[in-house]
Design a protein around this motif. Structure first.
Motif, PDB file in Angstrom:
ATOM      1  N   ALA A   1       0.640  -1.353   0.160  1.00  0.00           N
ATOM      2  CA  ALA A   1       0.067   0.011  -0.054  1.00  0.00           C
ATOM      3  C   ALA A   1       0.972   1.115  -0.079  1.00  0.00           C
ATOM      4  O   ALA A   1       0.357   2.314  -0.037  1.00  0.00           O
ATOM      5  N   GLY A   2       2.228   1.030  -0.197  1.00  0.00           N
ATOM      6  CA  GLY A   2       3.318   2.216  -0.366  1.00  0.00           C
ATOM      7  C   GLY A   2       3.210   2.682   1.376  1.00  0.00           C
ATOM      8  O   GLY A   2       3.470   4.177   1.172  1.00  0.00           O
ATOM      9  N   LYS A   3       3.130   2.225   2.453  1.00  0.00           N
ATOM     10  CA  LYS A   3       3.450   2.933   3.641  1.00  0.00           C
ATOM     11  C   LYS A   3       4.640   2.475   4.326  1.00  0.00           C
ATOM     12  O   LYS A   3       5.320   1.446   4.112  1.00  0.00           O
ATOM     13  N   PRO A   4       5.567   3.512   4.940  1.00  0.00           N
ATOM     14  CA  PRO A   4       6.642   2.993   5.672  1.00  0.00           C
ATOM     15  C   PRO A   4       6.317   2.181   6.912  1.00  0.00           C
ATOM     16  O   PRO A   4       4.893   2.275   7.466  1.00  0.00           O
ATOM     17  N   ILE A   5       7.148   1.537   7.228  1.00  0.00           N
ATOM     18  CA  ILE A   5       7.041   0.442   8.199  1.00  0.00           C
ATOM     19  C   ILE A   5       7.754   0.816   9.370  1.00  0.00           C
ATOM     20  O   ILE A   5       8.796   1.044   9.566  1.00  0.00           O
TER      21      ILE A   5
ATOM     22  N   GLU B   1      13.304  -9.340   7.661  1.00  0.00           N
ATOM     23  CA  GLU B   1      13.629  -9.933   6.260  1.00  0.00           C
ATOM     24  C   GLU B   1      12.797  -9.186   5.249  1.00  0.00           C
ATOM     25  O   GLU B   1      13.282  -8.872   4.192  1.00  0.00           O
ATOM     26  N   ALA B   2      11.718  -8.712   5.723  1.00  0.00           N
ATOM     27  CA  ALA B   2      10.750  -7.922   5.127  1.00  0.00           C
ATOM     28  C   ALA B   2      11.041  -6.296   4.827  1.00  0.00           C
ATOM     29  O   ALA B   2      11.060  -6.018   3.814  1.00  0.00           O
ATOM     30  N   VAL B   3      11.333  -5.954   5.968  1.00  0.00           N
ATOM     31  CA  VAL B   3      11.518  -4.393   6.191  1.00  0.00           C
ATOM     32  C   VAL B   3      13.075  -4.269   6.016  1.00  0.00           C
ATOM     33  O   VAL B   3      13.756  -4.914   7.243  1.00  0.00           O
TER      34      VAL B   3
ATOM     35  N   ALA C   1       7.659   4.228  -0.806  1.00  0.00           N
ATOM     36  CA  ALA C   1       7.462   3.749  -2.315  1.00  0.00           C
ATOM     37  C   ALA C   1       8.582   2.568  -2.594  1.00  0.00           C
ATOM     38  O   ALA C   1       8.347   1.689  -3.154  1.00  0.00           O
ATOM     39  N   ALA C   2       9.704   2.602  -1.775  1.00  0.00           N
ATOM     40  CA  ALA C   2      10.813   1.547  -1.762  1.00  0.00           C
ATOM     41  C   ALA C   2      10.073   0.219  -1.343  1.00  0.00           C
ATOM     42  O   ALA C   2      10.459  -0.825  -1.921  1.00  0.00           O
ATOM     43  N   GLY C   3       9.260   0.345  -0.102  1.00  0.00           N
ATOM     44  CA  GLY C   3       8.618  -0.830   0.372  1.00  0.00           C
ATOM     45  C   GLY C   3       7.854  -1.501  -0.642  1.00  0.00           C
ATOM     46  O   GLY C   3       7.718  -2.684  -0.928  1.00  0.00           O
ATOM     47  N   ARG C   4       6.933  -0.765  -1.485  1.00  0.00           N
ATOM     48  CA  ARG C   4       5.840  -1.281  -2.683  1.00  0.00           C
ATOM     49  C   ARG C   4       6.804  -1.933  -3.689  1.00  0.00           C
ATOM     50  O   ARG C   4       6.387  -2.887  -4.231  1.00  0.00           O
ATOM     51  N   GLU C   5       7.966  -1.329  -4.149  1.00  0.00           N
ATOM     52  CA  GLU C   5       8.810  -1.912  -5.048  1.00  0.00           C
ATOM     53  C   GLU C   5       9.181  -3.422  -4.649  1.00  0.00           C
ATOM     54  O   GLU C   5       9.596  -4.320  -5.363  1.00  0.00           O
ATOM     55  N   ARG C   6       9.721  -3.498  -3.481  1.00  0.00           N
ATOM     56  CA  ARG C   6      10.446  -4.444  -2.726  1.00  0.00           C
ATOM     57  C   ARG C   6       9.297  -5.633  -2.782  1.00  0.00           C
ATOM     58  O   ARG C   6       9.727  -6.682  -3.018  1.00  0.00           O
TER      59      ARG C   6
END
Length: 382
Positions: free
Chosen positions: A298-302, A312-314, A350-355
């Protein structure tokens, strides 16, 4: 290939979502699929059956049992034996220990035995000491072990060094599932959050492992730095009533009734995520949380605690921030830093969505599972 998937229930948490996604992915690739579950609601069954997936519930309970011993009766074993004999799967894939115990007992009664696969969704510290005997029953007849994170695989190998070496397959999601509905923009107003008010979102069933008490303590500290402030908590309230009461008491004690809102189980999680500024997970224990992937998609920072497969995800500093568990101050500080820097938060989102799109898709998860199945079946023919 004929594939039978088994779990405690078919909806309500991360493992259940994985079972659904695997079933749909296998069916879409032309495999014949059956899903067997012990208890819980069957609201999702019509959607699966529409895709040609047969679904069977073994027990009449629609509410999850408070104890794993609640189904300690022969009906589960006999039910599994009957369904396995009828369906004759090539692969029998069980998730989490409880149903796998009954599956393995039924398995021993079969003449024609499919390849038996078990998925571990948690680190071993999650389970009580008595759970070891459950593993001692099903591991000897299990040919393939899947773990949802490197952390879970390391934990499993340390506890069960003689078992078949685990294969790590990260959970995956369908990014389309995180698309907001046309009403997403109205959700803040519907839930009483003014435009411009910093909004955090947590998606997790309330229980000790998810650390909501730590989250409330962090909110108390954060409110002193950012006011107004809101935090939505979306998740089931039925699993650990005593923990729910404890969290509610902490909210009242810190006078956070207008800040932390327990929303209960929601079907509009995608809309909640899109409405929020930051996703937060305060867990004490995890395997590989689906909710983090959904928030990243969803394009949110974690902001998440360093437990299980969260790190491993973040990617710390790139897609979000990882903090120690059981540390409300560190959690509050990390949240404050993202709320104070919207541009950094946007870049991380944005980087999270791409990952997610590169590493954590359902398609990749499904293909990796099929490769494991094919290897096991080829090994059986040798």
């Amino acid at each position: 290939m004929r594939i039978m998937l088994s779990g405690v229930c078919i909806e309500g948490g991360g493992a259940e979502q994985v079972i659904q996604d695997l079933a749909l992915g296998f069916a879409a690739r032309g495999h014949e699929v059956m899903v067997v579950f012990l208890e819980g609601t069957d609201d999702i069954v019509p959607d699966l059956e529409e895709e040609g997936i047969r679904c069977e519930r073994l027990l009449p309970r629609t509410q999850l049992a408070a104890s794993a011993l609640a189904d300690f009766n022969p009906s589960c074993v006999l039910g599994y034996r009957r369904l396995i004999s009828q369906f004759e799967p090539d692969v029998l894939h069980a998730h989490v220990p409880r149903p796998t115990l009954w599956v393995s007992l039924a398995y021993r009664m079969l003449r024609r035995r499919p390849a038996l696969v078990y998925t571990e969704h948690n680190v071993q510290d999650v389970y009580p000491r008595w759970a070891r005997w459950v593993y001692g029953v099903f591991l000897p007849v299990t040919q393939g072990i899947v773990c949802v994170s490197d952390a879970a695989a390391k934990s499993f190998a340390a506890r069960w060094p003689r078992a078949q070496g685990p294969t790590r397959v990260w959970n995956g999601i369908d990014p389309e599932r995180t698309r907001p509905s046309p009403h997403a923009d109205e959700l803040r107003a519907d839930l009483g959050v003014d435009p411009g008010t910093p909004l955090l979102c947590n998606v997790a069933n309330i229980g000790y492992r998810k650390g909501h008490d730590v989250l409330v303590e962090a909110m108390a500290q954060l409110r002193a730095q950012a006011d107004p402030l809101r935090c939505w908590v979306a998740g089931g309230l039925e699993h650990e009533p005593s923990m729910v009461q404890s969290v509610q008491n902490a909210i009242a004690e810190h006078q956070l009734g207008d800040v932390v809102h327990l929303l209960g189980r929601r079907r509009d999680v995608a809309d909640l995520l899109h409405a929020a500024d930051v996703f937060v997970l305060s867990s004490r224990q995890e395997g590989f949380p689906i909710t983090i992937l959904e928030a990243m998609a969803a394009g949110k920072p974690i902001v998440a605690t360093d437990v299980g497969g969260c790190a491993e995800a973040v990617v710390h500093g790139e897609t979000g921030l990882i903090v120690p568990p059981e540390d409300p101050s560190a959690l509050a500080e990390a949240l404050a830093s993202l709320l104070a820097d919207p541009e950094l938060a946007r870049k991380m989102g944005a980087a999270g969505r791409e990952r997610v799109e590169q590493e954590f898709t359902v398609d990749r998860m499904v293909e990796q599972h099929l490769a494991i199945y094919e290897e096991l079946l080829a090994r059986k023919k040798r």
